[in-house]
Scaffold this active site. Structure first.
Site, PDB file in Angstrom:
ATOM      1  N   HIS A 178       0.830  -1.222  -0.022  1.00  0.00           N
ATOM      2  CA  HIS A 178      -0.170  -0.045  -0.105  1.00  0.00           C
ATOM      3  C   HIS A 178       0.724   1.383   0.021  1.00  0.00           C
ATOM      4  CE1 HIS A 178      -4.182   1.606   0.656  1.00  0.00           C
ATOM      5  NE2 HIS A 178      -3.209   2.593   0.932  1.00  0.00           N
ATOM      6  N   SER A 199      -7.442   9.398  -3.391  1.00  0.00           N
ATOM      7  CA  SER A 199      -8.439   9.958  -3.570  1.00  0.00           C
ATOM      8  C   SER A 199      -8.188  11.529  -4.246  1.00  0.00           C
ATOM      9  CB  SER A 199      -9.366  10.279  -2.393  1.00  0.00           C
ATOM     10  OG  SER A 199      -8.521  11.259  -1.580  1.00  0.00           O
ATOM     11  N   TYR A 245     -11.803   0.949   1.631  1.00  0.00           N
ATOM     12  CA  TYR A 245     -11.277   1.584   2.753  1.00  0.00           C
ATOM     13  C   TYR A 245     -12.426   2.197   3.427  1.00  0.00           C
ATOM     14  CZ  TYR A 245      -8.853   5.192   5.165  1.00  0.00           C
ATOM     15  OH  TYR A 245      -8.192   6.041   6.374  1.00  0.00           O
ATOM     16  N   ASP A 290       1.941   2.523   3.559  1.00  0.00           N
ATOM     17  CA  ASP A 290       1.070   3.728   3.538  1.00  0.00           C
ATOM     18  C   ASP A 290       1.814   4.984   3.049  1.00  0.00           C
ATOM     19  OD1 ASP A 290      -1.442   4.856   3.120  1.00  0.00           O
ATOM     20  OD2 ASP A 290      -1.278   5.646   5.175  1.00  0.00           O
TER      21      ASP A 290
END
Length: 329
Positions: A53, A99, A182, A273
């Protein structure tokens, strides 16, 4: 969209950091090539290990941000990602469309192209305007899943979430892809039966939205454990700083990780992340204002995996075997 001046400022900042070796945060002792690695990796990282990720944020002049985004991240390039991979002794990576690009996967696809098919796979975000030809082209480029970001979209109603998930599953069709979600436990738990029946693998981001301070007994976490036990769902051991406020070692995350390992270690993967974008709302900060990345020490976080998954063979499954099956390496 960023103005040209803002875009040039972001690009210039990234270039200056790359040239000077200055860390992106003040943790001290950071690897000059990979400034978010402040602590050397001390665990044995097996060959073929994968960071499942990450995001890339290339020059916004070339890859503009979506006008409806909630935040504006600093530049984080594929070259910087490769430096991170080398500093962490990792061989593979999964780039996830964030996003801030809406349904434009151009930045992710460019990252896949730069890193190459031996190293990189991707997860896309799609919409009504995404054609079947687009999906086929993305599959050839290394995309292996579709992400539904209910959290960033502010979709917390289970009924509305169910519709979004159904739509994504229909678009996946017969492709050997997975559905990455998510969300939070209060959304996931009521959809347990529906998620168990989905004909594609379900992958939950960031400990499935569990809050570490509440422990493994918190409402909704048992539903996630049941889905993992049955093999219907996967969970990313990622974004510990999203689950816990107890930096830098997030000790309250360990019970969550161990509960997931006990449920089914074959359905877990790990992710850094990186580059740790701060997507939260900050008073007075507009979506177009630069949101500095969060000060996460990626070396220290990778080392925590030895506490979360003490058994070396199971760590290899989490880092190598499981990602190879899920992403088709």
């Amino acid at each position: 969209m960023l103005s040209r001046r803002q875009g040039l400022k972001l690009s210039a900042s990234a270039a200056a950091a790359a040239v000077s070796g200055a860390p992106a945060w003040s943790g001290g002792g950071a690897d000059p090539a990979a400034p978010t690695v402040g602590t050397p990796v001390s665990i044995q990282v097996p060959e073929g290990a994968c960071d499942c990720h990450v995001h890339v944020f290339p020059d916004p002049a070339a890859f503009p941000f979506w006008e409806g985004r909630a935040y504006t991240p600093p530049v984080a390039t594929a070259a910087e990602l490769l430096a991170l991979q080398r500093a962490l002794h990792l061989d593979r990576v999964v780039i996830v469309t964030p996003s801030v690009y809406g349904t434009d996967n151009g930045a992710t696809l460019d990252g896949l192209r730069q890193l190459g098919p031996q190293r990189a796979r991707g997860v896309a975000v799609i919409g009504d305007a995404t054609t079947e030809a687009d999906l086929d082209a993305m599959a050839k480029a290394g995309i292996r899943g579709v992400r539904v970001n209910l959290e960033q979209a502010g979709v917390f109603d289970p009924a509305a979430s169910a519709k979004a998930l159904d739509a994504a599953v229909r678009r996946i069709g017969q492709r050997p892809w997975h559905l990455q979600v998510y969300s939070r436990l209060s959304v996931i738990a009521p959809l347990k039966a529906q998620l168990a029946a989905v004909p594609v693998p379900i992958v939950f981001d960031h400990f499935a939205g569990a809050q570490a301070a509440l422990g493994p007994q918190q409402p909704g976490f048992e539903a996630v454990l049941d889905l993992v036990r049955s093999g219907n769902a996967w969970v990313k051991l990622s974004g510990a700083y999203r689950a816990s406020t107890r930096a830098p070692d997030y000790p309250d995350v360990a019970p969550l990780a161990r509960a997931l390992v006990a449920a089914n270690p074959e359905r877990l993967v790990w992710g850094s992340d990186w580059p740790h974008p701060d997507s939260g709302a900050v008073p007075g900060r507009k979506p177009t204002d630069l949101a500095p990345a969060q000060p996460i020490d990626d070396g220290r976080v990778l080392n925590l995996l030895a506490e979360w998954v003490p058994d070396a063979a199971l760590r290899k499954a989490v880092l190598v075997d499981n990602p190879a099956r899920l992403y088709g390496f």
